[in-house]
Design an enzyme around this catalytic site. Sequence first.
Site, PDB file in Angstrom:
ATOM      1  N   GLY A 134     -11.302  -2.693   6.716  1.00 36.73           N
ATOM      2  CA  GLY A 134     -10.267  -1.862   6.347  1.00 36.73           C
ATOM      3  C   GLY A 134      -9.071  -1.730   7.659  1.00 36.73           C
ATOM      4  CE  LYS A 159       3.128   3.946  14.664  1.00 35.01           C
ATOM      5  NZ  LYS A 159       1.827   3.837  13.786  1.00 35.01           N
ATOM      6  CG  ASP A 165       1.932   0.330  14.996  1.00 35.46           C
ATOM      7  OD1 ASP A 165       3.158   0.255  14.808  1.00 35.46           O
ATOM      8  OD2 ASP A 165       1.283   1.613  15.206  1.00 35.46           O
ATOM      9  CB  THR A 183      -0.904   0.546   1.417  1.00 37.60           C
ATOM     10  OG1 THR A 183      -1.151  -1.348   1.316  1.00 37.60           O
ATOM     11  CG2 THR A 183      -1.770   1.181   1.315  1.00 37.60           C
ATOM     12  CB  VAL A 184       3.948   2.839   1.826  1.00 39.62           C
ATOM     13  CG1 VAL A 184       4.099   3.751   1.980  1.00 39.62           C
ATOM     14  CG2 VAL A 184       2.495   2.395   3.209  1.00 39.62           C
TER      15      VAL A 184
END
Lengths: 430, 430
Positions: free
Chosen positions: B189, B207, B203, B14-15
């Site tokens: 999604g 960060k 995650d 996607t990215v």
Amino acid sequence: MSKPLSIAVAGLGTVGAGVLKLLEANAGLIAARAGRPIVVGAVSARDRTRDRGIRLETLRWYDDPVALAADPGTDVVVELIGGSEGPARALVEAAIAAGKPVVTANKALLAVHGAALAEQAEARRVALAFEAAVAGGIPAIKGLREGLAANRLSRVAGILNGTCNYILTVMREQGREFAEVLAEAQKLGYAEADPAFDIDGIDAAHKLAILAALAFGRPVDFGAVHVEGIRNVTALDIALAGELGYRIKLLGIAARTPGGISTRVHPCMVPVAAPIARVDGVFNAVVAEGDFVGRVMLEGRGAGAGPTASAVVADLIDLARGRHTPVWGAANGALESVPAEPMERHRGAYYLRLMVLDRPGVIADVTGILRDQAISLESMLQRGRAPGEAVPVVLTTHECEEAQMRAAITRIAALETVLETPALIRIEPL
Amino acid sequence: MSKPLSIAVAGLGTVGAGVLKLLEANAGLIAARAGRPIVVGAVSARDRTRDRGIRLETLRWYDDPVALAADPGTDVVVELIGGSEGPARALVEAAIAAGKPVVTANKALLAVHGAALAEQAEARRVALAFEAAVAGGIPAIKGLREGLAANRLSRVAGILNGTCNYILTVMREQGREFAEVLAEAQKLGYAEADPAFDIDGIDAAHKLAILAALAFGRPVDFGAVHVEGIRNVTALDIALAGELGYRIKLLGIAARTPGGISTRVHPCMVPVAAPIARVDGVFNAVVAEGDFVGRVMLEGRGAGAGPTASAVVADLIDLARGRHTPVWGAANGALESVPAEPMERHRGAYYLRLMVLDRPGVIADVTGILRDQAISLESMLQRGRAPGEAVPVVLTTHECEEAQMRAAITRIAALETVLETPALIRIEPL
């Protein structure tokens, strides 16, 4: 570690003194982040003897700020005098001409002479940095010009003047009128003795002109900004806005429209649910809409010694590291010439508050005029009843053109039953 | 205009596909802002035949991503494979070794191996840029590392995972339970098929480790982050939080404390009036507190092809312009070694929700245990009455130490009248 970066500071008011204090307080971490120490070598101010809580004895003193540009020991000139003309402009031009990078907090100078200064800076390959000119401590210039540089922006909007936002916030929270809150803000130091620059929207318009140039990659055009201040905002309108689900904020808005770029500063009704509606007190905020990034909002303190010094020193750290960006984000030759959309062409929804004589037929007269101008009403509300006396009537419209609304207002104001100048506030769907 | 910057992209998910689309869609303005065109020369992905909506025929294709580091036509390597080990790590190390600047969106890699990578990059004098690794399209890395570089920061906090924020927002708005909302988010999604990485806080912890290193100028230390996810947050606790004037958010918080630097990711109760409490849905936010700038908040989309591509290309524009910043904001030798504060030493207020048998003496047992641990109660609330059955009891405490609270919880959970594992949520005065 490399050779120190030696700076000269012109103007030792609140911000100038703040910069010197910050450079001293955080000298160690600034040197680590800048890759070398940043030291003040020379200063210029009006009064050498005034106690500013900082030591000046070891610094080279100049009575004439413009002479700083020629100081042989100076690597970077920091202009904190302010004003679009006079010594501030002369110093910045002299520094650029001498090939010395400039850091300034001067929004008026950038808004009015920014196009010419950018050309001079580019010709001399000199940096001209101005993070502190917009939104104080918020890294708004860097955020837009570098952080969102990959995006085509459709809109930038912001609460750009802390004095106005403070006054509007207190008016709402305490249900008080403008003049009274302004007087109090002046006592507290949140408003200047001569407040016109802030409350008439000029300061916000300077900042908006700068943001618009960055956002849309075109030469800065202060003259194109439509400017209205907050003098005419009443406690009544703030209360009615609340009932309708809005907050009144003085916003600067720059947007890409079918007709070009529209830039305007005026009181707006924004939905209470919009993030910017909750930015209160002296806080500023900048919202940008990009085609890939979507909506980004940056919020923080827009004025004051600490936040402004933070932005000035961030620019100095960039320079010390050799980080360089063209003044308007791209080379002058790469800026686009996009026409400014005149305010008459603005399209939006409107809030209209009238003081009318409470007698039969008044509403019919008013709505008839709106119909004649093809303006479609969204809501109408008459507050209270007082036969034969003045009562407020509030109307909100669907989207129409500013020119239509102005024509309608002129006719409505001329009605014998309409007792005061109608209050008009634009509704912004942020 | 100078020679184009030629990039190689590893990973076309996607990215990766988003980056190629962005570079094509905004090629003109990117070239203006970068001072030269940015062109994709080479790519690597798992499947050459998959239709990604982008043309790959003219590009040099590599089956092995690590081979991109040696591609002779490549100026900058863009790593969008993800994961702290395997090909992503091998590619980044190979690119640095080959003297090629790297742009990556890989938070796991930076959090786990960022200290070693920064040393390799510094030794080879190569840029390693990672704006996209934290908070997606929000210029958070640039904002902290450059925009607020003049400040000594006391605290950085953020909503760093859009999946968790979306789930918590829907749970609150619709009064639904975690498992049900997660299943729906997976269908839409907004959550991965294997959601553990997001909902267990890993995650966000990656960060936060990155933000903490930048904020406090010390080597990145993922192992020191205390991590809890949102699996145990219930609709009941969200509703009770609302009654108490709080919202529940999964926050990452890094703070300077008397004992060193504390870094933690866990569900928090934040006052409804705090700006971060209103950041809902998939939006992320980062709040920093600096000694001169005060509080700055940056808000925007934290994930998705567009926002992440926006951040990747911002890094590429920086590189094209020659703007360079050390990985952790200062040279590795200038980073400070500050001890990590263990979670047991955390001090704060707590929300404690118990399901207890509604019979006399239960509250006395619970409050007696809190007293034994020297924990001072702020409020106690028993909802409803159901003699002999289970009822919720909510307690909020004044500030105490985590170790005291854990000891108290262990004893409270062991009470015969306490029917479920107590729910504990930390209260954060943001």
